[in-house]
Design an enzyme around this catalytic site. Structure first.
Site, PDB file in Angstrom:
ATOM      1  N   SER A 180       0.728  -0.898   0.017  1.00 55.01           N
ATOM      2  CA  SER A 180      -0.022  -0.039  -0.039  1.00 55.01           C
ATOM      3  C   SER A 180       0.778   1.193  -0.016  1.00 55.01           C
ATOM      4  CB  SER A 180      -0.941   0.050   1.306  1.00 55.01           C
ATOM      5  OG  SER A 180      -1.556   1.278   1.388  1.00 55.01           O
ATOM      6  N   LYS A 181       0.372   2.350  -0.774  1.00 55.20           N
ATOM      7  CA  LYS A 181       1.220   3.611  -0.732  1.00 55.20           C
ATOM      8  C   LYS A 181       1.134   4.313   0.340  1.00 55.20           C
ATOM      9  CE  LYS A 181      -1.022   4.879  -4.538  1.00 55.20           C
ATOM     10  NZ  LYS A 181      -1.448   5.727  -5.460  1.00 55.20           N
ATOM     11  N   ARG A 182      -0.158   3.937   1.228  1.00 54.34           N
ATOM     12  CA  ARG A 182      -0.463   4.610   2.497  1.00 54.34           C
ATOM     13  C   ARG A 182       0.813   4.040   3.535  1.00 54.34           C
ATOM     14  NH1 ARG A 182      -5.543   3.710   0.872  1.00 54.34           N
ATOM     15  NH2 ARG A 182      -5.643   1.640   2.165  1.00 54.34           N
ATOM     16  N   HIS A 183       1.203   2.757   3.111  1.00 58.96           N
ATOM     17  CA  HIS A 183       2.062   2.378   4.177  1.00 58.96           C
ATOM     18  C   HIS A 183       3.606   2.513   3.729  1.00 58.96           C
ATOM     19  CE1 HIS A 183      -1.732   0.189   5.552  1.00 58.96           C
ATOM     20  NE2 HIS A 183      -1.126   0.411   6.685  1.00 58.96           N
ATOM     21  N   GLY A 184       3.853   3.359   2.810  1.00 56.26           N
ATOM     22  CA  GLY A 184       5.132   3.700   2.199  1.00 56.26           C
ATOM     23  C   GLY A 184       5.783   2.549   1.442  1.00 56.26           C
TER      24      GLY A 184
END
Length: 497
Positions: free
Chosen positions: A267-271
């Site tokens: 996920s992009k949100r988790h880097g």
């Protein structure tokens, strides 16, 4: 014949037939993450393996999530990865436009047609659109909307719309069971009572993904649809739309997710890195594409390194796994090292040059020579600056580095080697690797010791590092005679103090 009916027939007549047609349909919302790249790759491979067409469609109806410049990034990524498209916004084609916001009138007409066929109804409820759309795009669990306007007659619905009452268009789902086939997951049956009557057209006149992708896939003649298995829950609703319009259903290929670990999706949100991030991290595009292809696809056999041409020849969707694939940075790094070593020396030097120059701007240091000692010892391009920075300037180092048990080098023997070899290097008539090596090997013979006892202290004096991408011979050759002599003198001074 009515004008509208003629328009629909003309739209049908435009659809290419008799060939495999696939599409990649990204939203311009940022960098392309690994899962999207894999979808694009599999979609491209299906078309190329069958000698068909690969289309690019930009799904930009989610205006709130659009990112400036993201569409250019889509083109750039596909171009760098070699995923050429046959039709798209930049080149046109027989079934354009290929950007969804440019197809607004098409969706409006087909929405009216679906309304006429009883596959949809107007919902005039005053709940927020965000709430109405909750979970619809990905088929996530949501409270089913019970609409009091569902049973309105068409006349009554038309009258409210004529008054200017805002509404959304919802899919009408009748009781029964919907079955659909997926290449990976087989036949799936769903009770229609479990399906939410989601929004198809928003109050602003733009379609939701659930409606636009069905209309576009049909009108563009798409034969195979590749997407993530999070869309499995929505597939029955897509089937019902196809059936309501009387259209042929494409082949579905729902791929399991790419995971960061056994429990978390990337996920992009988790880097987690996007394609662009991986390139910035020093990975080659070819290595990334090869590795991403194997995240869920098993071609069979022991071989893992495949060019795009290889993959086109052997790709078969039946070899895509149901199981989630775990993204392993170490495995990608291994792939990258294989691809770096396979480059020609000239190609590697071109790729390495900007990274070498980050820490070695001195024009007297030959990039080609530095690259020649790096290629077999490099896993990522971004490793290069730290590996070669000593060519620019000798770092501070502890004389204890001269002590090396395996080479039998001590402080005393190191000082003896440097003192002896300095004048011999100074008297060399040419400065080439063979001559440099001969000087050191001759000295080792005179000392009755192995070459390492001579080469170790020379390498430390020239680099100030215990680990370097080349040995004493290569480093001296690259530094040149005068800089080599200067650093040997510096090493002697350090050992004498």
């Amino acid at each position: 014949m009515a004008t509208d009916e003629r328009w629909f027939e003309e739209m049908e007549a435009r659809i290419p037939k008799g060939e495999v047609r696939t599409r990649f349909a990204p939203s311009p919302t940022g960098y392309m993450h690994v899962g999207n790249l894999r979808t694009a790759l599999y979609t491209w491979l299906i078309a190329r393996h069958a000698g068909g067409k690969f289309l690019l469609r930009i799904e930009d109806t989610d205006l709130a999530r659009q990112v400036e410049g993201a569409e250019d990034l889509i083109y750039k990524t596909l171009r760098e990865c070699g995923l050429t498209h046959d039709e798209g916004p930049d080149m046109g084609g027989p079934v354009g436009p290929y950007v969804q916001t440019a197809r607004r009138e098409i969706y409006r007409r087909y929405a009216e047609r679906l309304l006429d066929r009883g596959g949809a109804y107007r919902c005039f409820c005053q709940k927020t659109e965000e709430s109405a759309l909750h979970g619809a795009a990905l088929g996530k669990a949501a409270t089913k909307h019970v609409c009091p306007y569902r049973a309105l007659s068409r006349e009554a619905s038309d009258a409210l719309a004529a008054e200017g009452r805002p509404y959304v268009l919802r899919q009408k789902i009748e009781p029964g069971v919907t079955r659909f086939d997926d290449v990976i997951f087989g036949t799936i049956s769903v009770d229609n009572a479990d399906l939410d009557e989601g929004v198809l057209m928003k109050s602003d006149g733009l379609p939701t993904y659930n409606f636009a992708n069905v209309v576009d896939d049909h009108l563009m003649g798409i034969t195979h649809v590749v997407r993530g298995n999070e869309y499995l829950a929505s597939a029955p609703k897509y089937n019902l739309l196809y059936q309501a319009f009387g259209w042929e259903i494409p082949t579905y290929i729902h791929c399991s997710p790419v995971m960061r670990d056994a429990h978390h999706k990337m996920s992009k949100r988790h880097g987690d890195p996007s394609y662009e991030d991986l390139i910035q991290m020093g990975y080659l595009t070819e290595a990334v594409v090869n590795y991403v292809a194997l995240l869920g696809w098993a071609p069979g056999g022991e071989e893992e390194i495949f060019s795009l041409e290889d993959m086109v020849r052997i790709f078969d969707v039946k070899n895509i796994s149901k199981s989630p694939a775990i993204f392993d940075m170490e495995k990608l790094t291994y792939f990258n090292s294989v691809y770096l070593r396979a480059l020609s020396p000239e190609a590697f030097a071109r790729k390495a040059e900007p990274y070498i120059r980050r820490s070695v701007p001195n024009p007297a240091i030959d990039v080609g020579k530095v690259a020649s000692i790096l290629q077999k010892r490099c896993e990522k391009l971004t490793d290069i600056p730290e590996k070669v920075d000593f060519f620019q300037a000798l770092p501070e180092y502890d004389t204890e580095l001269f002590v090396h048990k395996k080479s039998k080098s001590t402080l005393e023997s190191a000082l003896e080697v440097l003192r002896t070899i300095l004048p011999r290097f100074r008297s060399l008539t040419t400065w080439e690797q063979d001559e440099i090596r001969q000087v050191m090997e001759t000295l080792a013979g005179e000392m009755g010791t192995k070459n390492a006892k001579v080469m170790w202290p020379v390498r430390i004096a020239l680099s100030g590092k215990a680990v370097t991408p080349g040995g004493a011979v290569e480093i001296a050759w690259i530094l040149g005679r005068q800089e080599t002599l200067n650093r040997l003198e510096d090493g002697i001074a350090r050992l004498e103090n």
